[in-house]
Design a protein around this motif. Structure first.
Motif, PDB file in Angstrom:
ATOM      1  N   VAL A   1       0.843  -1.203   0.000  1.00  0.00           N
ATOM      2  CA  VAL A   1       0.000   0.000   0.000  1.00  0.00           C
ATOM      3  C   VAL A   1       0.877   1.253   0.000  1.00  0.00           C
ATOM      4  O   VAL A   1       0.646   2.210  -0.742  1.00  0.00           O
ATOM      5  CB  VAL A   1      -0.941  -0.009   1.224  1.00  0.00           C
ATOM      6  N   MET A   2       1.931   1.202   0.819  1.00  0.00           N
ATOM      7  CA  MET A   2       2.863   2.324   0.891  1.00  0.00           C
ATOM      8  C   MET A   2       3.511   2.561  -0.470  1.00  0.00           C
ATOM      9  O   MET A   2       3.627   3.698  -0.934  1.00  0.00           O
ATOM     10  CB  MET A   2       3.938   1.975   1.918  1.00  0.00           C
ATOM     11  N   PHE A   3       3.923   1.492  -1.118  1.00  0.00           N
ATOM     12  CA  PHE A   3       4.570   1.576  -2.429  1.00  0.00           C
ATOM     13  C   PHE A   3       3.625   2.235  -3.433  1.00  0.00           C
ATOM     14  O   PHE A   3       3.982   3.193  -4.122  1.00  0.00           O
ATOM     15  CB  PHE A   3       4.937   0.156  -2.868  1.00  0.00           C
TER      16      PHE A   3
ATOM     17  N   ARG B   1      13.838   1.371  -0.733  1.00  0.00           N
ATOM     18  CA  ARG B   1      13.590   2.279   0.392  1.00  0.00           C
ATOM     19  C   ARG B   1      12.440   1.794   1.253  1.00  0.00           C
ATOM     20  O   ARG B   1      12.447   1.940   2.477  1.00  0.00           O
ATOM     21  CB  ARG B   1      13.288   3.675  -0.139  1.00  0.00           C
ATOM     22  N   ILE B   2      11.416   1.210   0.614  1.00  0.00           N
ATOM     23  CA  ILE B   2      10.287   0.715   1.401  1.00  0.00           C
ATOM     24  C   ILE B   2      10.691  -0.529   2.175  1.00  0.00           C
ATOM     25  O   ILE B   2      10.260  -0.732   3.315  1.00  0.00           O
ATOM     26  CB  ILE B   2       9.071   0.491   0.484  1.00  0.00           C
ATOM     27  N   ARG B   3      11.568  -1.364   1.583  1.00  0.00           N
ATOM     28  CA  ARG B   3      12.091  -2.503   2.347  1.00  0.00           C
ATOM     29  C   ARG B   3      12.848  -2.021   3.579  1.00  0.00           C
ATOM     30  O   ARG B   3      12.732  -2.590   4.659  1.00  0.00           O
ATOM     31  CB  ARG B   3      13.011  -3.347   1.470  1.00  0.00           C
TER      32      ARG B   3
ATOM     33  N   LEU C   1       1.985   7.838 -11.724  1.00  0.00           N
ATOM     34  CA  LEU C   1       0.711   7.742 -11.015  1.00  0.00           C
ATOM     35  C   LEU C   1       0.302   6.280 -11.038  1.00  0.00           C
ATOM     36  O   LEU C   1       0.229   5.683 -12.112  1.00  0.00           O
ATOM     37  CB  LEU C   1      -0.338   8.592 -11.751  1.00  0.00           C
ATOM     38  N   SER C   2       0.074   5.686  -9.868  1.00  0.00           N
ATOM     39  CA  SER C   2      -0.347   4.291  -9.876  1.00  0.00           C
ATOM     40  C   SER C   2      -1.808   4.246 -10.277  1.00  0.00           C
ATOM     41  O   SER C   2      -2.655   4.876  -9.663  1.00  0.00           O
ATOM     42  CB  SER C   2      -0.127   3.651  -8.509  1.00  0.00           C
TER      43      SER C   2
ATOM     44  N   SER D   1      -5.490  11.822  -0.722  1.00  0.00           N
ATOM     45  CA  SER D   1      -5.422  12.276  -2.106  1.00  0.00           C
ATOM     46  C   SER D   1      -4.685  11.273  -2.977  1.00  0.00           C
ATOM     47  O   SER D   1      -5.079  11.016  -4.113  1.00  0.00           O
ATOM     48  CB  SER D   1      -4.795  13.672  -2.190  1.00  0.00           C
ATOM     49  N   ALA D   2      -3.627  10.644  -2.435  1.00  0.00           N
ATOM     50  CA  ALA D   2      -2.932   9.613  -3.217  1.00  0.00           C
ATOM     51  C   ALA D   2      -3.864   8.433  -3.474  1.00  0.00           C
ATOM     52  O   ALA D   2      -3.923   7.896  -4.583  1.00  0.00           O
ATOM     53  CB  ALA D   2      -1.674   9.159  -2.484  1.00  0.00           C
TER      54      ALA D   2
END
Lengths: 212, 96
Positions: A154-156, A197-199, A167-168, B76-77
């Motif tokens: 979700v963060m990714f 970075r997320i890891r 934009l995902s 917003s994301a």
């Protein structure tokens, strides 16, 4: 580029949760192998002490938010205490699958990097919007996800949207569909960097083949 | 001096809001417009919120402004993703 040194280099170096006190969020394939060899990795139930710690942490965070919202008024606690306790109890009702933890060091580095990137992304799109000829070459690309399900994913996906020019747009199975303002920009390098970075942020082991 | 700094931040934030709106009007399709809205407006909000938090001067108010900023940034994301996803579904995924 790697954001921070990983806490554990190899996933196999992970200690079973029963002795660590804090279970790891493993990639799905690894969790599956864990079920095949119960002798090596017993399906340890979450420890009582760890559940208490997590509960106490949620109560603390929620209390600070409530206190900030109400300016620490005592009479507001009539609503605050039940609300905080209910909210802290919610995770007990939800599934236990989505366990994760943050690395404090990784979080600080990620927050700083994220602030710089979101400024870059906004400046980039603002310049394109104001430019008389509007330099756009939009299109879709896809990227194979290798992060575990839940919070890291979700963060990714949410962070992609705030990076410059990406934009995902959709998730199909293990692929994320990304809309790009400029198809010529280097998507794979940027996203591999974000993934590393997320890891680091979630204290996950880094991919072995990623060493730039 | 502090007021001047806050006013500069708020003005800069407004510039980004205007950029987001210009993008919304000028960009060719829904996806490019989402880029403008999520990114430019997000930074615009952050700058305005930061400027207002400096002017507000009480820690409680600054904390509430920070909370507002955080939740709007996250939503917003997520909203950008959901709108793009819905648009793709409506188009029958023809961009694959």
């Amino acid at each position: 580029m790697r954001a921070t040194p990983p806490l554990r280099l190899h996933a196999s170096a992970q200690v079973p949760p029963a002795t660590r006190g804090e279970p790891q969020n493993r990639p799905p394939n690894e969790a599956a192998t864990g079920q095949h060899v119960p002798a090596l990795r017993p399906p340890a139930p979450p420890g009582r002490r760890e559940s208490l710690l997590r509960g106490a942490l949620s109560v603390l965070v929620l209390s600070v938010i409530w206190g900030g919202l109400t300016d620490w008024r005592i009479d507001a606690l009539v609503f605050g205490v039940p609300a905080i306790l209910l909210a802290a109890a919610l995770p007990l009702l939800l599934s236990r699958g989505a366990r994760w933890r943050l690395s404090p060091h990784g979080a600080i580095i990620f927050a700083l990097w994220f602030a710089v990137q979101s400024v870059r992304g906004a400046v980039d799109v603002a310049l394109r919007a104001f430019a008389p000829r509007m330099p756009l070459d939009p299109g879709f690309r896809s990227y194979a996800l290798s992060l575990p399900e839940g919070a890291p994913r979700v963060m990714f996906i949410n962070t992609i949207t705030l990076l410059p020019g990406t934009l995902s747009a959709d998730i199909i199975g293990d692929r994320v569909i990304i809309h790009m303002l400029d198809r010529r920009s280097d998507l794979d390098t940027a996203l591999a960097d974000l993934e590393a970075r997320i890891r680091a942020l979630f204290a996950l082991p880094q991919d072995k083949e990623f060493h730039t | 001096m502090l007021e001047l700094f806050a006013a500069t931040l708020i003005t800069l934030g407004t510039v980004f809001f205007i950029a987001g709106t210009v993008g919304l009007l000028r960009f060719p399709d829904i996806y490019c417009r989402l880029h403008a809205l999520t990114k430019a407006d997000g930074l615009g909000l952050a700058l305005v919120a930061f400027g207002v938090a400096i002017l507000a001067a009480t820690p409680g108010a600054a904390f509430r402004i920070a909370l507002i900023w955080f939740f709007i940034a996250v939503s917003s994301a997520t909203c950008g993703h959901l709108i793009a996803r819905h648009a793709r579904l409506a188009e029958g995924g023809r961009h694959d």
